[in-house]
Design a protein around this motif. Structure first.
Motif, mmCIF file in Angstrom:
data_model
loop_
_atom_site.group_PDB
_atom_site.id
_atom_site.type_symbol
_atom_site.label_atom_id
_atom_site.label_comp_id
_atom_site.label_asym_id
_atom_site.label_seq_id
_atom_site.Cartn_x
_atom_site.Cartn_y
_atom_site.Cartn_z
ATOM 1 N N ILE A 213 23.726 31.396 37.678
ATOM 2 C CA ILE A 213 24.110 31.386 39.092
ATOM 3 C C ILE A 213 25.531 30.881 39.299
ATOM 4 O O ILE A 213 26.263 31.404 40.156
ATOM 5 N N GLU A 214 25.977 29.901 38.531
ATOM 6 C CA GLU A 214 27.323 29.370 38.767
ATOM 7 C C GLU A 214 28.394 30.373 38.338
ATOM 8 O O GLU A 214 29.448 30.463 38.979
ATOM 9 N N LEU A 215 28.134 31.147 37.290
ATOM 10 C CA LEU A 215 29.099 32.183 36.907
ATOM 11 C C LEU A 215 29.105 33.315 37.934
ATOM 12 O O LEU A 215 30.163 33.906 38.213
ATOM 13 N N ARG A 216 27.965 33.607 38.519
ATOM 14 C CA ARG A 216 27.914 34.618 39.585
ATOM 15 C C ARG A 216 28.711 34.129 40.809
ATOM 16 O O ARG A 216 29.403 34.916 41.466
ATOM 17 N N ILE A 217 28.606 32.847 41.098
ATOM 18 C CA ILE A 217 29.386 32.288 42.208
ATOM 19 C C ILE A 217 30.870 32.363 41.895
ATOM 20 O O ILE A 217 31.687 32.714 42.761
ATOM 21 N N LEU A 218 31.250 32.047 40.649
ATOM 22 C CA LEU A 218 32.655 32.147 40.259
ATOM 23 C C LEU A 218 33.158 33.576 40.416
ATOM 24 O O LEU A 218 34.283 33.804 40.885
ATOM 25 N N ALA A 219 32.336 34.541 40.045
ATOM 26 C CA ALA A 219 32.720 35.948 40.239
ATOM 27 C C ALA A 219 32.897 36.243 41.722
ATOM 28 O O ALA A 219 33.857 36.919 42.129
ATOM 29 N N GLU A 220 31.986 35.734 42.545
ATOM 30 C CA GLU A 220 32.041 35.969 43.991
ATOM 31 C C GLU A 220 33.307 35.379 44.606
ATOM 32 O O GLU A 220 34.019 36.060 45.359
ATOM 33 N N VAL A 221 33.587 34.128 44.316
ATOM 34 C CA VAL A 221 34.697 33.458 44.997
ATOM 35 C C VAL A 221 36.052 33.862 44.442
ATOM 36 O O VAL A 221 37.056 33.841 45.160
ATOM 37 N N SER A 222 36.110 34.241 43.157
ATOM 38 C CA SER A 222 37.386 34.649 42.569
ATOM 39 C C SER A 222 37.693 36.104 42.857
ATOM 40 O O SER A 222 38.863 36.499 42.900
ATOM 41 N N GLY A 223 36.640 36.915 43.032
ATOM 42 C CA GLY A 223 36.839 38.341 43.246
ATOM 43 C C GLY A 223 37.330 39.070 42.013
ATOM 44 O O GLY A 223 37.796 40.210 42.107
ATOM 45 N N ASP A 224 37.203 38.464 40.829
ATOM 46 C CA ASP A 224 37.658 39.114 39.598
ATOM 47 C C ASP A 224 36.770 40.318 39.304
ATOM 48 O O ASP A 224 35.562 40.177 39.107
ATOM 49 N N GLU A 225 37.378 41.498 39.248
ATOM 50 C CA GLU A 225 36.592 42.726 39.108
ATOM 51 C C GLU A 225 35.848 42.794 37.790
ATOM 52 O O GLU A 225 34.743 43.331 37.716
ATOM 53 N N ARG B 151 43.189 26.168 22.974
ATOM 54 C CA ARG B 151 44.183 26.634 23.953
ATOM 55 C C ARG B 151 44.405 28.141 23.815
ATOM 56 O O ARG B 151 44.548 28.859 24.806
ATOM 57 N N GLU B 152 44.402 28.627 22.583
ATOM 58 C CA GLU B 152 44.552 30.073 22.358
ATOM 59 C C GLU B 152 43.379 30.840 22.975
ATOM 60 O O GLU B 152 43.573 31.887 23.600
ATOM 61 N N LEU B 153 42.175 30.317 22.778
ATOM 62 C CA LEU B 153 40.996 30.983 23.334
ATOM 63 C C LEU B 153 41.036 30.992 24.859
ATOM 64 O O LEU B 153 40.651 31.986 25.492
ATOM 65 N N ILE B 154 41.492 29.885 25.446
ATOM 66 C CA ILE B 154 41.605 29.827 26.912
ATOM 67 C C ILE B 154 42.617 30.855 27.399
ATOM 68 O O ILE B 154 42.384 31.561 28.392
ATOM 69 N N ASP B 155 43.737 30.969 26.682
ATOM 70 C CA ASP B 155 44.757 31.950 27.068
ATOM 71 C C ASP B 155 44.199 33.370 26.985
ATOM 72 O O ASP B 155 44.461 34.208 27.866
ATOM 73 N N TYR C 296 40.412 37.619 32.388
ATOM 74 C CA TYR C 296 39.966 37.352 33.763
ATOM 75 C C TYR C 296 41.089 36.646 34.527
ATOM 76 O O TYR C 296 41.013 35.451 34.826
ATOM 77 N N GLY C 297 42.125 37.413 34.835
ATOM 78 C CA GLY C 297 43.302 36.841 35.468
ATOM 79 C C GLY C 297 43.021 36.269 36.853
ATOM 80 O O GLY C 297 43.584 35.234 37.236
ATOM 81 N N ARG C 298 42.167 36.925 37.621
ATOM 82 C CA ARG C 298 41.897 36.436 38.978
ATOM 83 C C ARG C 298 41.088 35.148 38.944
ATOM 84 O O ARG C 298 41.171 34.340 39.873
ATOM 85 N N VAL C 299 40.305 34.942 37.892
ATOM 86 C CA VAL C 299 39.595 33.669 37.743
ATOM 87 C C VAL C 299 40.605 32.548 37.583
ATOM 88 O O VAL C 299 40.491 31.488 38.221
ATOM 89 N N GLN C 300 41.616 32.769 36.742
ATOM 90 C CA GLN C 300 42.642 31.746 36.546
ATOM 91 C C GLN C 300 43.384 31.455 37.842
ATOM 92 O O GLN C 300 43.612 30.288 38.195
#
Length: 582
Positions: free
Chosen positions: A364-376, A440-444, A450-454
């Motif tokens: 559910i929290e990842l679904r919320i992140l998708a909702e609020v970030s709008g990352d396609e 840090r490489e993995l985060i990058d 998922y640029g819109r998440v960032q």
């Protein structure tokens, strides 16, 4: 300060109660309070029920009147009931008189919502009335004996408590509206009934199985302690003597640091994150020892003491607005924090002939992140019903989805959840068992996918620093207090909390909506909520009704999620078992 006094009608017989019901029938609001001989309806008796319209106040002596059913139309419908810490009054009225208060307004919850997670010094009725009305509420009589003949002072005290609730509600309602907290306040008030009845229902612990598990975990702990001690040399000039305590106190940070120094490892401290970065079996053994010791001291050696002698069940206390995100907290004991291992959870069982329906939201929290970030990319993965962790791993590691390894998926899962919680390279490195540079490489790589998440996470953190407030999708408010002149460490901590707040807070909003809907769905069934673990719900019901109950619970939870999530589908997983396991 002004002290409120109250005239009142003392009701001591059924006819007086019927007259009271008629007098209250046309009211728009009724202040409601209960006085009891103790704090729990399982051990104490409700003595007084106070009801006030502002113009008239009625003090009902429940000992003398007995049957309160003439008030059912007023209490279970009709006017808005205004209470302070409504869960307390609800439990007494429901447990001892079969009444369900509705609709209601809780002045304590309202005050907590207005504070936006910055907890005030007190949320007692006297403290809230003093803050918002500048009136004094004398609580001296609260400590007196309520089981015998009542004094005039006790009756006046009881009447005042009900009377003051109406002007307090008026003031708080105005502030809730001004702050845009009307929708979330209705969620909180609506969830009171479900939480109160969940506490009354309690949860059953298989005591024999629990004790056996305690023996097993104690043996594991002792074995790990012996293995850990073997990593370190014997101190010079010290002979091991039978019957004495171990030479190394594993609960002493100083001794632990000295022991590691003896094998050439300098520890700056003995915190978990520090030990997780140490590549030596002694560090892993110490972490294992601490985990086992915690399981013993926190759970296995204490939970049996909470079993109520009358019901044979554990009746924990759930706190609605004590956590800034709005998540439920739990105490006496904390049945939300039972270790996830099946050997622990299977000790919580249904009564004979019953089963447990266990339902939780899928990611559910990842679904919320998708909702609020709008990352396609995020949104589409959920719309297609794909395994988000596998999709993330395939993109990050540059492999086809069907060739993603279990290790790659696990890393993607940790990053998916870790970044939603605002974790940085150091924290993720410890979780992934790698160094900070690789983390840090993995985060990058993740944010390249998922640029819109960032962008969303960064914008959210900056808005919190700039404006000092954030909101969830329901409008729940978080105030961050002082945001200027912070040290780098303080800014970093605030930004991490800010990144996660709208996500975890919206998850809390959905969970409380689910409580409301599940409670409504089960109202006329022989089924009862017995636990809520953030986004997981446990219902006990007869085995023959399990299929219907499971269907209703799933439907209620999906409906709750869809109230706030418009772009991302909501999925709920349901299992049925005699034990609390999936």
């Amino acid at each position: 300060m002004e002290e409120r006094t109250a005239a009142f009608h003392l009701i001591t017989d059924p006819e007086g109660l019927r007259e009271t019901a008629r007098a209250l029938a046309g009211a728009q609001r009724v202040g409601l309070d209960v006085e009891a001989t103790g704090l729990s309806p399982l051990d104490a008796r409700m003595r007084l029920l106070q009801l006030s319209t502002g113009e008239e106040t009625f003090v009902v002596d429940a000992f003398r009147v007995g049957d309160l059913s003439p008030l059912s139309d007023v209490l279970e419908g009709g006017p808005l009931k205004v209470l302070h810490n409504a869960k307390f009054d609800y439990k007494f009225l429901h447990a001892q008189h079969g009444l369900r208060i509705s609709p209601l307004f809780d002045t304590m919850l309202a005050a907590q919502l207005l504070d936006g997670g910055e907890q005030g010094p007190s949320y007692s009725l006297e403290a809230v009335a003093e803050r918002y009305l500048e009136e004094t509420v004398d609580k001296t009589a609260r400590r007196e004996d309520w089981s015998g003949k009542l004094s005039r002072e006790q009756l006046e005290y009881a009447a005042r408590d009900a009377t003051i609730l109406l002007p307090l509600q008026e003031r708080l309602q105005s502030l809730l509206h001004r702050e845009g907290l009307g929708p979330v306040s209705r969620i909180e008030f609506g969830a009171v009934a479900a939480i109160a009845e969940m506490e009354l229902s309690g949860i059953k612990l298989d005591v024999e199985r629990w004790r056996e598990l305690g023996k097993t975990v104690r043996q594991r702990r002792d074995e790990v302690a012996r293995r850990l001690a073997a990593h370190f040399p014997e101190p010079e000039g010290v002979l091991p003597l039978e019957g004495l305590e171990p030479r190394l106190n594993l609960n002493s940070p100083q001794q632990i640091m000295e022991a590691f120094r003896s094998i050439g490892i300098e520890l700056p401290d003995t915190r978990m994150w520090t030990l997780m970065t140490v590549d030596h079996p002694a560090a892993r053994d110490l972490l294992d020892y601490r985990e086992l010791q915690k399981k013993l001291g926190t759970y296995l050696e204490t939970y049996e003491d909470f079993i109520h002698p009358k019901t044979g069940r554990i009746h924990a206390s759930f706190l609605q607005c004590r956590v800034p995100t709005g998540r439920l907290a739990c105490t006496n004991p904390n049945v939300q924090q039972i270790p996830h291992e099946e050997e622990f959870r299977r000790c919580f069982v249904a009564e004979e002939g019953n089963v447990l329906v266990i339902a939780d939201y899928s990611q559910i929290e990842l679904r919320i992140l998708a909702e609020v970030s709008g990352d396609e990319g995020f949104v589409e993965a959920f719309r297609r019903g794909e395994d988000l962790h596998r999709v993330t791993a395939a993109t990050m590691f540059g492999v086809p989805k069907d060739e993603v390894t279990a290790e790659q998926r696990s890393a993607a899962k940790r990053i998916n959840f870790g970044l939603a919680y605002g974790r940085g390279p150091r924290s993720l490195a410890a979780q992934l068992g790698t160094d900070e540079e690789r983390a840090r490489e993995l985060i990058d790589e993740y944010f390249a996918t998922y640029g819109r998440v960032q962008r969303y996470l960064n914008e959210t953190a900056n808005r919190a620093l700039r404006e000092g407030t954030l909101r969830t999708l329901s409008g729940r408010l978080r105030r961050f207090g002082r945001t200027r002149g912070l040290s780098n460490a303080e800014r970093g901590a605030l930004k991490r909390e800010a990144m996660n707040y709208p996500i975890q807070g919206t998850s809390a909003d959905i969970a409380k909506l689910a409580l409301i809907y599940i409670h409504s769905e089960l109202r006329n069934l022989d089924a009862r909520l017995i636990n809520c673990i953030h986004d997981e719900f446990v219902v006990e019901c007869p085995a023959l009704r399990a299929e219907e109950v499971a269907s209703r619970v799933r439907s209620a939870m999906v409906r709750a999620g869809e109230r706030l999530l418009k772009r991302v589908p909501v999925e709920v997983e349901v299992a049925v078992s005699r034990e609390w396991r999936k």
